[in-house]
Scaffold this motif. Structure first.
Motif, short mmCIF file in Angstrom:
data_model
loop_
_atom_site.label_atom_id
_atom_site.label_comp_id
_atom_site.label_asym_id
_atom_site.label_seq_id
_atom_site.Cartn_x
_atom_site.Cartn_y
_atom_site.Cartn_z
N SER A 181 1.02 -1.30 0.16
CA SER A 181 0.03 -0.02 -0.03
C SER A 181 0.77 1.14 -0.01
CB SER A 181 -0.81 0.15 1.32
OG SER A 181 -1.71 -0.90 1.11
N ILE A 182 0.70 2.16 -1.00
CA ILE A 182 1.44 3.43 -0.96
C ILE A 182 0.69 4.62 -0.92
CG2 ILE A 182 2.92 4.94 -2.24
CD1 ILE A 182 4.03 2.35 -3.81
N LEU A 183 0.58 5.35 0.48
CA LEU A 183 -0.13 6.41 0.54
C LEU A 183 0.67 7.67 0.35
CD1 LEU A 183 -1.14 4.26 2.95
CD2 LEU A 183 -3.25 5.71 2.70
N ASN A 184 0.04 8.73 -0.34
CA ASN A 184 0.87 9.85 -0.85
C ASN A 184 0.41 11.21 -0.15
OD1 ASN A 184 2.56 8.58 -2.81
ND2 ASN A 184 0.91 8.45 -3.94
N CYS A 185 1.27 12.22 -0.21
CA CYS A 185 1.01 13.45 0.72
C CYS A 185 1.81 14.29 0.09
CB CYS A 185 1.28 12.96 2.10
SG CYS A 185 0.97 14.55 3.35
N ASP A 186 1.42 15.53 -0.29
CA ASP A 186 2.14 16.78 -0.66
C ASP A 186 2.02 17.89 0.37
OD1 ASP A 186 0.80 15.42 -3.56
OD2 ASP A 186 3.08 15.71 -3.41
N TYR A 187 3.20 18.55 0.33
CA TYR A 187 2.98 19.87 1.05
C TYR A 187 3.51 21.11 0.35
CZ TYR A 187 7.98 18.68 2.20
OH TYR A 187 9.35 18.45 2.25
N THR A 188 3.10 22.13 1.06
CA THR A 188 3.66 23.58 0.10
C THR A 188 4.33 24.37 0.95
OG1 THR A 188 1.67 24.61 1.04
CG2 THR A 188 1.03 23.56 -0.97
N ASN A 189 4.50 24.02 2.06
CA ASN A 189 5.47 25.11 3.11
C ASN A 189 6.94 24.46 2.99
OD1 ASN A 189 6.78 26.46 4.83
ND2 ASN A 189 4.86 26.69 6.38
N SER A 190 7.84 24.91 2.23
CA SER A 190 9.00 24.38 2.45
C SER A 190 9.86 24.33 3.76
CB SER A 190 10.03 24.96 1.33
OG SER A 190 10.07 26.50 1.62
N MET A 191 9.33 25.22 4.80
CA MET A 191 9.95 25.25 5.95
C MET A 191 9.56 24.13 6.97
SD MET A 191 11.59 27.92 5.51
CE MET A 191 12.18 28.05 7.26
N PHE A 192 8.36 23.21 6.44
CA PHE A 192 8.07 22.07 7.38
C PHE A 192 9.49 21.24 7.57
CE2 PHE A 192 4.18 23.08 8.05
CZ PHE A 192 3.02 23.03 6.90
N ASP A 193 9.64 20.91 8.68
CA ASP A 193 10.87 19.98 9.10
C ASP A 193 10.66 18.72 9.83
OD1 ASP A 193 12.47 21.81 11.49
OD2 ASP A 193 10.29 21.10 11.21
N TYR A 194 9.33 18.42 9.90
CA TYR A 194 8.82 17.14 10.67
C TYR A 194 7.53 16.86 10.19
CZ TYR A 194 7.89 14.37 14.84
OH TYR A 194 7.76 12.96 15.80
N PHE A 195 7.36 15.37 9.72
CA PHE A 195 6.30 14.74 9.07
C PHE A 195 5.76 13.49 9.91
CE2 PHE A 195 6.93 17.89 5.39
CZ PHE A 195 8.30 18.05 5.74
N LEU A 196 4.53 13.61 9.70
CA LEU A 196 4.06 12.47 10.69
C LEU A 196 2.80 11.81 10.00
CD1 LEU A 196 3.88 15.39 12.61
CD2 LEU A 196 4.04 13.58 14.29
N TRP A 197 2.44 10.43 10.27
CA TRP A 197 1.49 9.59 9.67
C TRP A 197 0.77 9.06 10.90
CZ3 TRP A 197 -0.33 9.31 4.78
CH2 TRP A 197 0.65 9.68 3.81
N TYR A 198 -0.56 9.44 10.64
CA TYR A 198 -1.40 8.97 11.72
C TYR A 198 -2.47 7.82 11.10
CZ TYR A 198 -0.36 12.37 15.28
OH TYR A 198 0.68 13.13 16.09
N LYS A 199 -2.84 6.91 11.94
CA LYS A 199 -4.04 5.90 11.49
C LYS A 199 -5.18 6.18 12.29
CE LYS A 199 -4.28 0.72 11.12
NZ LYS A 199 -3.63 -0.48 11.76
N LYS A 200 -6.33 5.94 11.82
CA LYS A 200 -7.68 6.20 12.44
C LYS A 200 -8.69 5.13 11.96
CE LYS A 200 -11.02 9.54 13.75
NZ LYS A 200 -12.19 8.70 13.49
N TYR A 201 -9.20 4.55 13.06
CA TYR A 201 -10.46 3.71 12.83
C TYR A 201 -11.70 4.62 13.05
CZ TYR A 201 -7.18 -0.40 12.89
OH TYR A 201 -6.25 -1.29 12.73
N PRO A 202 -12.70 3.99 12.38
CA PRO A 202 -13.88 4.56 12.81
C PRO A 202 -14.27 4.63 14.36
CG PRO A 202 -14.40 3.09 10.89
CD PRO A 202 -12.74 3.03 11.42
N ALA A 203 -14.79 6.04 14.66
CA ALA A 203 -15.13 6.15 16.04
C ALA A 203 -14.02 6.02 17.13
CB ALA A 203 -16.23 5.21 16.42
N GLU A 204 -12.90 6.15 16.69
CA GLU A 204 -11.52 6.26 17.47
C GLU A 204 -10.81 7.41 17.12
OE1 GLU A 204 -11.16 1.30 17.81
OE2 GLU A 204 -9.42 2.59 17.25
N GLY A 205 -9.93 7.62 18.11
CA GLY A 205 -8.97 8.65 18.15
C GLY A 205 -7.65 8.41 17.10
#
Lengths: 116, 113
Positions: B19-43
């Protein structure tokens, strides 16, 4: 280890009624605390954050308010709910550091609020 | 202005495949990137992060790749399992400023049997 609690898990309230959602964190001191809302089919919207007791920053103008009466307690309130307040409310915490974005956030289980 | 974009609202992948999930960002000053996983009705649950000084970070079946020049990151899940079916949020921040973590709108991953 750290844990975060949110209650209630679900809530159905009539329009115009008050709201109080509570979040508490255990196992850490002086955390940054956050309230998010996830509307149906949408991403996470940051509502409020707090870097210390009594310090609240609001991200969007709205019908809601937040308070932090104790170090590890964060409360989301409303005096009169609107239909548009329906959604999934999430509390989160992170370590405090050089900036709000310096550390990952850890989320509570959420509260499903339905305003009828 | 959406600073963190997940252009695919949903993705279906066969069990056992990548599985490959993609993400693009516009702010070149971002220096920390995260991925979160969420199930329905949960945090959301924190999955994996990467600092801008790296281009890859691996944790078990999960690998995050960062391409700073393209302002693009991706999450690879290998092999995909049924329990991976969830919504995945990409997020980014500037760690040296008093700025919040910015979340994307999420991609719903369906793992097919």
């Amino acid at each position: 280890s750290q844990t975060i609690h949110q209650w209630p898990a679900t809530l159905v309230q009539p329009v115009g009624s008050p709201l109080s959602l509570e979040c508490t964190v255990e196992g850490t001191s002086n955390p940054n605390l956050y309230w998010y809302r996830q509307a149906a089919g949408r991403g996470l919207q940051l509502l409020f954050y707090s870097v210390g007791i009594g310090q609240i920053s609001s991200e969007v103008p709205q019908n809601l308010s937040a308070s932090r009466p104790q170090d590890r307690q964060f409360i989301l309130s409303s005096k009169k709910l609107l239909l548009s307040d329906s959604g999934f409310y999430l509390c989160a915490w992170s370590l405090s550091g050089p900036g709000l974005g310096a550390y990952e956030q850890y989320f509570g289980p959420g509260t499903r609020l339905t305003v009828t | 202005d959406q600073q963190v974009k997940q252009n695919s609202p949903s993705l279906s992948v066969q069990e056992g495949r990548i599985s490959i999930l993609n993400c693009d960002y516009t702010n070149s000053m971002f220096d920390y990137f995260l991925w979160y996983k969420k199930y329905p009705a949960e945090g959301p649950t924190f999955l994996i992060s990467i600092s801008s000084i790296k281009d890859k970070n691996e944790d078990g079946r999960f690998t995050v790749f960062l391409n700073k020049s393209a302002k693009h990151l991706s999450l690879h899940i290998v092999p995909s399992q049924p329990g991976d079916s969830a919504v995945y949020f990409c997020a980014a921040s500037q760690t040296n400023r008093d700025d919040k973590i910015i979340f994307g709108k999420g991609t719903r991953l369906h793992i097919l049997p």
